[in-house]
Enzyme design. Sequence first.
Site, PDB file in Angstrom:
ATOM      1  N   LYS A 132      28.150 -11.705  23.702  1.00 21.00           N
ATOM      2  CA  LYS A 132      29.518 -11.878  24.220  1.00 21.00           C
ATOM      3  C   LYS A 132      29.526 -11.909  25.754  1.00 21.00           C
ATOM      4  O   LYS A 132      30.212 -12.723  26.360  1.00 21.00           O
ATOM      5  CB  LYS A 132      30.432 -10.745  23.723  1.00 21.00           C
ATOM      6  CG  LYS A 132      30.549 -10.665  22.208  1.00 21.00           C
ATOM      7  CD  LYS A 132      31.586  -9.649  21.770  1.00 21.00           C
ATOM      8  CE  LYS A 132      31.267  -8.217  22.113  1.00 21.00           C
ATOM      9  NZ  LYS A 132      30.071  -7.674  21.432  1.00 21.00           N
ATOM     10  N   ARG A 166      39.000  -3.734  20.016  1.00 24.18           N
ATOM     11  CA  ARG A 166      37.940  -3.243  19.138  1.00 24.18           C
ATOM     12  C   ARG A 166      38.521  -2.634  17.860  1.00 24.18           C
ATOM     13  O   ARG A 166      37.775  -2.245  16.982  1.00 24.18           O
ATOM     14  CB  ARG A 166      37.167  -2.114  19.823  1.00 24.18           C
ATOM     15  CG  ARG A 166      36.191  -2.510  20.917  1.00 24.18           C
ATOM     16  CD  ARG A 166      34.880  -3.005  20.389  1.00 24.18           C
ATOM     17  NE  ARG A 166      33.660  -2.401  20.868  1.00 24.18           N
ATOM     18  CZ  ARG A 166      33.058  -2.635  22.012  1.00 24.18           C
ATOM     19  NH1 ARG A 166      33.594  -3.412  22.913  1.00 24.18           N
ATOM     20  NH2 ARG A 166      31.894  -2.077  22.274  1.00 24.18           N
ATOM     21  N   ARG A 186      16.871  -5.498  25.146  1.00 24.71           N
ATOM     22  CA  ARG A 186      17.774  -5.813  26.258  1.00 24.71           C
ATOM     23  C   ARG A 186      17.517  -4.912  27.470  1.00 24.71           C
ATOM     24  O   ARG A 186      17.441  -3.695  27.354  1.00 24.71           O
ATOM     25  CB  ARG A 186      19.211  -5.626  25.770  1.00 24.71           C
ATOM     26  CG  ARG A 186      20.257  -5.953  26.797  1.00 24.71           C
ATOM     27  CD  ARG A 186      21.543  -6.326  26.155  1.00 24.71           C
ATOM     28  NE  ARG A 186      22.293  -5.187  25.645  1.00 24.71           N
ATOM     29  CZ  ARG A 186      23.516  -5.287  25.134  1.00 24.71           C
ATOM     30  NH1 ARG A 186      24.099  -6.469  25.036  1.00 24.71           N
ATOM     31  NH2 ARG A 186      24.132  -4.221  24.702  1.00 24.71           N
ATOM     32  N   ARG A 219      20.279   0.194  28.827  1.00 27.65           N
ATOM     33  CA  ARG A 219      21.530   0.941  28.660  1.00 27.65           C
ATOM     34  C   ARG A 219      21.268   2.128  27.730  1.00 27.65           C
ATOM     35  O   ARG A 219      20.610   1.962  26.705  1.00 27.65           O
ATOM     36  CB  ARG A 219      22.586   0.031  28.035  1.00 27.65           C
ATOM     37  CG  ARG A 219      23.238  -0.893  29.027  1.00 27.65           C
ATOM     38  CD  ARG A 219      24.119  -1.911  28.365  1.00 27.65           C
ATOM     39  NE  ARG A 219      24.996  -1.402  27.315  1.00 27.65           N
ATOM     40  CZ  ARG A 219      25.945  -2.121  26.739  1.00 27.65           C
ATOM     41  NH1 ARG A 219      26.152  -3.370  27.099  1.00 27.65           N
ATOM     42  NH2 ARG A 219      26.700  -1.611  25.798  1.00 27.65           N
ATOM     43  N   ARG A 251      26.723   2.162  16.837  1.00 27.18           N
ATOM     44  CA  ARG A 251      27.624   1.124  17.375  1.00 27.18           C
ATOM     45  C   ARG A 251      27.884   0.042  16.332  1.00 27.18           C
ATOM     46  O   ARG A 251      28.997  -0.463  16.206  1.00 27.18           O
ATOM     47  CB  ARG A 251      27.022   0.517  18.651  1.00 27.18           C
ATOM     48  CG  ARG A 251      27.074   1.485  19.825  1.00 27.18           C
ATOM     49  CD  ARG A 251      26.190   1.032  20.967  1.00 27.18           C
ATOM     50  NE  ARG A 251      26.620  -0.214  21.554  1.00 27.18           N
ATOM     51  CZ  ARG A 251      25.801  -1.055  22.182  1.00 27.18           C
ATOM     52  NH1 ARG A 251      24.509  -0.792  22.285  1.00 27.18           N
ATOM     53  NH2 ARG A 251      26.272  -2.158  22.696  1.00 27.18           N
TER      54      ARG A 251
HETATM   55  P1  AMP Z   1      30.222  -2.861  25.221  1.00 24.29           P
HETATM   56  O1  AMP Z   1      29.525  -3.101  26.512  1.00 24.29           O
HETATM   57  O2  AMP Z   1      31.378  -3.766  24.982  1.00 24.29           O
HETATM   58  O3  AMP Z   1      29.255  -2.803  24.056  1.00 24.29           O
HETATM   59  O4  AMP Z   1      30.862  -1.386  25.332  1.00 24.29           O
HETATM   60  C1  AMP Z   1      30.054  -0.244  25.577  1.00 24.29           C
HETATM   61  C2  AMP Z   1      30.815   0.977  25.128  1.00 24.29           C
HETATM   62  O5  AMP Z   1      32.015   1.115  25.880  1.00 24.29           O
HETATM   63  C3  AMP Z   1      31.261   0.969  23.667  1.00 24.29           C
HETATM   64  O6  AMP Z   1      30.240   1.384  22.776  1.00 24.29           O
HETATM   65  C4  AMP Z   1      32.420   1.959  23.718  1.00 24.29           C
HETATM   66  O7  AMP Z   1      31.968   3.288  23.814  1.00 24.29           O
HETATM   67  C5  AMP Z   1      33.067   1.597  25.051  1.00 24.29           C
HETATM   68  N1  AMP Z   1      34.080   0.526  24.887  1.00 24.29           N
HETATM   69  C6  AMP Z   1      34.042  -0.730  25.418  1.00 24.29           C
HETATM   70  N2  AMP Z   1      35.125  -1.432  25.058  1.00 24.29           N
HETATM   71  C7  AMP Z   1      35.867  -0.612  24.279  1.00 24.29           C
HETATM   72  C8  AMP Z   1      37.101  -0.760  23.584  1.00 24.29           C
HETATM   73  N3  AMP Z   1      37.792  -1.919  23.597  1.00 24.29           N
HETATM   74  N4  AMP Z   1      37.561   0.306  22.892  1.00 24.29           N
HETATM   75  C9  AMP Z   1      36.899   1.468  22.859  1.00 24.29           C
HETATM   76  N5  AMP Z   1      35.727   1.687  23.473  1.00 24.29           N
HETATM   77  C10 AMP Z   1      35.204   0.645  24.184  1.00 24.29           C
END
Ligand code: AMP
Length: 230
Positions: free
Chosen positions: A28, A103, A142, A175, A186
């Site tokens: 994404k 989400r 990654r 990360r 996740r």
């Molecule tokens: P991502 O980089 O989008 O995978 O997000 C990393 C982490 O940030 C996720 O595993 C959540 O802990 C938090 N996070 C990001 N976007 C959201 C969202 N829309 N709602 C809740 N937590 C989020």
Amino acid sequence: MAAGLPLEPTDRKSFRPLLLMGPPGAGKGTQSRAIGRAFGIPEISTGAMLREAVRRGTPLGLASQSTMEAGCLVSDNVVCGLIELRTAEPDCQRGFIVDGFPRNLPQAVFLDGLLLTRGKPKALALNIRVDRDVLMKRLAGRRECPVCGTAYNVYMSPLQCPGLCDADGADLIQRPDDREEVVQRRLEEYDRQTKPLIERYRSLGLLREVDGNGSPEGVTAAIFSILNGS
Ligand code: AMP
């Protein structure tokens, strides 16, 4: 990139907000940057905003860090607040791309209300479908440059110097939430909370889907042909 794609901001006046959906590791972030560059609209990542808050040690970052490192979702209030503020900025008025939001259902309902209140068109959701084994390999390999943000995959894109950014030589980082046990969590959160949104956007006629198993460039080309036809 495929031939004929707009490499400069187009003269199109506005775009529907675009929501990139798909499991962690679907690409994404990569696709959102490619689309943003080509169409001249900002890409917004709630995950990146939260990671930046953690890095800077802000109260929001300190409050979110352990939840993120456990692979769980931070509270809806926090992420909805981030989206509300960021999308109100002038650069978002022609349109924007969101990676990682909504989400869950409450976040999707919040976004609908926000766009309606602002007189903006309904968002289009783009689901990037990727097989589970491909996802696991992408996530485990990654790495990211903490200086310039370039993303790498140690299995798929050999580095000039192992462990170092090709562009600036900085030590690449993994990360904390890309560790295997957290990745599992996740993916479970995705299946339970986020995946059902795909059916929601489908039933509203606001879903497009793309096969995300191929190369980043191939997926970008497929996305462009979908968006150019929308
Ligand atoms: P991502 O980089 O989008 O995978 O997000 C990393 C982490 O940030 C996720 O595993 C959540 O802990 C938090 N996070 C990001 N976007 C959201 C969202 N829309 N709602 C809740 N937590 C989020």
